[in-house]
Design a protein around this motif. Structure first.
Motif, PDB file in Angstrom:
ATOM      1  N   LYS A  48      -9.011  -3.762   0.795  1.00 10.15           N
ATOM      2  CA  LYS A  48      -9.576  -2.957   1.883  1.00 10.15           C
ATOM      3  C   LYS A  48      -9.864  -3.816   3.101  1.00 10.15           C
ATOM      4  CE  LYS A  48     -11.738   0.852  -0.636  1.00 10.15           C
ATOM      5  NZ  LYS A  48     -13.016   1.444  -1.112  1.00 10.15           N
ATOM      6  N   GLY A  49      -9.453  -3.298   4.242  1.00  7.84           N
ATOM      7  CA  GLY A  49      -9.663  -4.021   5.486  1.00  7.84           C
ATOM      8  C   GLY A  49      -8.575  -5.027   5.798  1.00  7.84           C
ATOM      9  N   ASN A 101      -5.779   5.588  -0.006  1.00  6.04           N
ATOM     10  CA  ASN A 101      -6.719   4.997  -0.935  1.00  6.04           C
ATOM     11  C   ASN A 101      -6.334   3.533  -1.125  1.00  6.04           C
ATOM     12  OD1 ASN A 101      -8.761   4.701  -2.771  1.00  6.04           O
ATOM     13  ND2 ASN A 101      -8.190   6.503  -3.978  1.00  6.04           N
ATOM     14  N   TYR A 102      -7.343   2.683  -1.246  1.00  7.37           N
ATOM     15  CA  TYR A 102      -7.093   1.252  -1.368  1.00  7.37           C
ATOM     16  C   TYR A 102      -7.925   0.639  -2.480  1.00  7.37           C
ATOM     17  CZ  TYR A 102      -4.992   1.667   3.273  1.00  7.37           C
ATOM     18  OH  TYR A 102      -4.210   2.021   4.338  1.00  7.37           O
ATOM     19  N   ALA A 103      -7.369  -0.370  -3.114  1.00  7.22           N
ATOM     20  CA  ALA A 103      -8.166  -1.177  -4.021  1.00  7.22           C
ATOM     21  C   ALA A 103      -9.188  -1.956  -3.213  1.00  7.22           C
ATOM     22  CB  ALA A 103      -7.256  -2.143  -4.778  1.00  7.22           C
ATOM     23  N   ASP A 104     -10.352  -2.182  -3.796  1.00  7.33           N
ATOM     24  CA  ASP A 104     -11.409  -2.899  -3.083  1.00  7.33           C
ATOM     25  C   ASP A 104     -10.945  -4.282  -2.622  1.00  7.33           C
ATOM     26  OD1 ASP A 104     -14.162  -1.644  -5.138  1.00  7.33           O
ATOM     27  OD2 ASP A 104     -13.143  -0.794  -3.387  1.00  7.33           O
ATOM     28  N   ALA A 162      -2.580   0.361  -3.144  1.00  3.52           N
ATOM     29  CA  ALA A 162      -2.823   1.354  -2.094  1.00  3.52           C
ATOM     30  C   ALA A 162      -1.996   2.593  -2.383  1.00  3.52           C
ATOM     31  CB  ALA A 162      -2.476   0.795  -0.724  1.00  3.52           C
ATOM     32  N   GLY A 163      -2.467   3.731  -1.889  1.00  5.59           N
ATOM     33  CA  GLY A 163      -1.738   4.969  -2.071  1.00  5.59           C
ATOM     34  C   GLY A 163      -1.866   5.849  -0.850  1.00  5.59           C
ATOM     35  N   ASN A 192      -2.227  -8.107   5.880  1.00  3.48           N
ATOM     36  CA  ASN A 192      -2.762  -9.122   6.786  1.00  3.48           C
ATOM     37  C   ASN A 192      -3.776  -9.991   6.063  1.00  3.48           C
ATOM     38  OD1 ASN A 192      -1.267  -7.931   8.901  1.00  3.48           O
ATOM     39  ND2 ASN A 192      -2.970  -6.575   9.443  1.00  3.48           N
ATOM     40  N   SER A 193      -4.069 -11.124   6.646  1.00 12.37           N
ATOM     41  CA  SER A 193      -5.066 -12.045   6.076  1.00 12.37           C
ATOM     42  C   SER A 193      -4.790 -12.301   4.598  1.00 12.37           C
ATOM     43  CB  SER A 193      -6.482 -11.478   6.258  1.00 12.37           C
ATOM     44  OG  SER A 193      -6.771 -11.243   7.609  1.00 12.37           O
TER      45      SER A 193
END
Length: 122
Positions: free
Chosen positions: A65-66, A59-62, A49-50, A84-85
């Motif tokens: 994300k979420g 920005n997030y790696a796939d 992430a950035g 999380n998760s």
């Protein structure tokens, strides 16, 4: 010059949460984009992430994300990664890094912390 120190890693069960922190020294922290990277055993270092210097862009790696959220508090010279998760495949050493601009390529980051280990058990 920016010095970075990560904290918050540990052992957590799958589905659990952790919050990583990265404390920066130096008055110029607020001028740098910040990134979180990780290196899992036997794998290459990868972008997680950035966040831009202002916090307005992220920005997030796939793969995260979420589930993961990056944030920063320039008044405290700290960047965070809320995870999380969590999944066993998130197990890695996590590093924060500083760059002039928000980038995905680790080679474009100028300063690095020493890393904090995250282990997710199944």
């Amino acid at each position: 010059q920016v010095q970075l120190v990560e904290s918050g890693g540990g052992l957590v069960q799958a589905g659990g949460s952790l919050r990583l922190s990265c404390a920066a020294s130096g008055r110029t922290f607020r001028l740098y984009a910040m990134g979180w990277f990780r290196r899992a055993p036997g794998k290459e270092r990868e972008f997680v992430a950035g966040i831009s210097w202002s916090g307005s862009s992220t920005n997030y790696a796939d793969s995260v994300k979420g589930r993961f959220t990056i944030s920063r508090d320039n008044a405290k010279n700290t960047v965070y990664l809320q995870m999380n998760s969590l999944k066993p495949e998130d197990t890695a050493v996590y590093y924060c890094a500083a760059a002039t601009y928000l980038r995905l390529n680790p080679n474009e980051y100028d300063y690095w912390g020493q890393g904090t280990e995250v282990t997710v058990s199944s």
